[in-house]
Design a protein around this motif. Structure first.
Motif, PDB file in Angstrom:
ATOM      1  N   ARG A  70       0.831  -1.205   0.000  1.00 28.59           N
ATOM      2  CA  ARG A  70       0.000   0.000   0.000  1.00 28.59           C
ATOM      3  C   ARG A  70       0.864   1.254   0.000  1.00 28.59           C
ATOM      4  O   ARG A  70       1.698   1.455   0.882  1.00 28.59           O
ATOM      5  N   LEU A  71       0.633   2.100  -0.992  1.00 26.86           N
ATOM      6  CA  LEU A  71       1.279   3.403  -1.033  1.00 26.86           C
ATOM      7  C   LEU A  71       0.431   4.453  -0.328  1.00 26.86           C
ATOM      8  O   LEU A  71       0.956   5.291   0.402  1.00 26.86           O
ATOM      9  N   TYR A  72      -0.873   4.422  -0.556  1.00 21.29           N
ATOM     10  CA  TYR A  72      -1.778   5.296   0.183  1.00 21.29           C
ATOM     11  C   TYR A  72      -3.178   4.716   0.107  1.00 21.29           C
ATOM     12  O   TYR A  72      -3.532   3.984  -0.819  1.00 21.29           O
ATOM     13  N   ASP A  73      -3.974   5.056   1.107  1.00 24.51           N
ATOM     14  CA  ASP A  73      -5.369   4.595   1.183  1.00 24.51           C
ATOM     15  C   ASP A  73      -6.100   5.522   2.150  1.00 24.51           C
ATOM     16  O   ASP A  73      -5.918   5.440   3.364  1.00 24.51           O
ATOM     17  N   TYR A  74      -6.913   6.435   1.599  1.00 25.51           N
ATOM     18  CA  TYR A  74      -7.612   7.396   2.443  1.00 25.51           C
ATOM     19  C   TYR A  74      -8.898   7.830   1.745  1.00 25.51           C
ATOM     20  O   TYR A  74      -9.092   7.603   0.541  1.00 25.51           O
ATOM     21  N   THR A  75      -9.762   8.467   2.517  1.00 22.10           N
ATOM     22  CA  THR A  75     -11.027   8.988   2.005  1.00 22.10           C
ATOM     23  C   THR A  75     -11.072  10.485   2.254  1.00 22.10           C
ATOM     24  O   THR A  75     -10.825  10.945   3.378  1.00 22.10           O
ATOM     25  N   SER A  76     -11.371  11.246   1.218  1.00 20.36           N
ATOM     26  CA  SER A  76     -11.433  12.703   1.326  1.00 20.36           C
ATOM     27  C   SER A  76     -12.648  13.206   0.559  1.00 20.36           C
ATOM     28  O   SER A  76     -12.803  12.911  -0.633  1.00 20.36           O
TER      29      SER A  76
END
Length: 260
Positions: A204-210
């Motif tokens: 995983r490089l990035y995993d977010y909710t915006s």
């Protein structure tokens, strides 16, 4: 060959073109015959090439130097600043001279240890500075005041002060490149761990909710993993050159401030 030209028993012979008594091919001086006085063969550079550098002992010694420089720099900086400030605060009293003399003596000792560390890890042999100036008159007070004129001590005190931020930077860059390079380069060896034991589709490089939108990126395909590994190898092979450039500053500082 006639009998007159045959060497007699026990008679020494000389190589053609050499005067009698001159050094022959078996003599150690024969190899230097005809060479200009005072000139020696140029030494070859024993540093490893670009492709061998990440696996060479010289590169690991230089990395070890930058990593161990952080605790050494903290100790030297703390000593130099504390003793200098204390001595400056007490300079108008009788205690100021002994404190500053102790600071210069301690800085000399730390400088000697640093020259030894540089010799062992960087292969740089720097001669020790000259002795402390002799007192003009006998007595302990004269010896203390004479030490205040120790140029080498002041230079060592300056070294431990100004090199602190540089060694913090060297530590951060060396450790970051070393760990990042090998971690990413070896990704194909452990990429299977993430889907089997972590529940991720890949690294995983990035995993977010915006703003109600989910953003994520994982290295999961063989092409992505191979590309990341290639990038890691580039970092691995560039790390020795970076560390070499960082330690060149240390070499110059040791020569200029801790040597003769």
């Amino acid at each position: 060959m006639t009998a007159s030209t045959l060497p007699q028993a026990g008679q020494r012979t000389t190589a053609p073109g050499l005067l009698p008594g001159a050094a022959g091919p078996g003599h150690p001086a024969y190899a230097t015959a005809g060479r200009a006085p005072g000139r020696t063969r140029p030494r070859t550079d024993d540093r490893p090439g670009f492709w061998r550098a990440p696996f060479s002992g010289a590169a690991f010694r230089e990395i070890g130097y930058t990593l161990t420089s952080l605790p050494v720099a903290i100790a030297g900086f703390t000593f130099a600043v504390t003793m200098s400030m204390l001595g400056a605060a007490l300079v108008l009293t009788a205690l100021g001279v002994p404190v500053l003399a102790a600071a210069l003596a301690g800085a000399r000792g730390l400088g000697s240890a640093e020259r030894g560390r540089t010799r062992g890890l960087l292969g740089l042999d720097v001669g020790a500075p000259g002795p402390v100036p002799a007192p003009r008159t006998p007595g302990r007070w004269a010896a203390l005041t004479a030490r205040l004129g120790d140029t080498a001590g002041w230079k060592a005190l300056l070294f431990h002060t100004v090199m602190f931020p540089w060694r913090v930077l060297s530590f951060v860059l060396s450790l970051t490149f070393l760990v990042t390079g090998w971690t990413v380069a070896l990704l194909p060896a452990y990429s299977w761990v993430f889907p089997h034991y972590v529940g991720w589709p890949g690294y995983r490089l990035y995993d977010y909710t915006s703003g109600g939108v989910h953003h994520s990126f994982y290295l999961s395909s063989p092409f992505q993993i191979a590309g990341a590994s290639a990038l890691g190898l580039v970092i691995v092979f560039l790390t020795p050159a970076l560390v070499r450039a960082l330690t060149n500053v240390d070499r110059a500082a040791v020569r200029g401030l801790l040597g003769k």
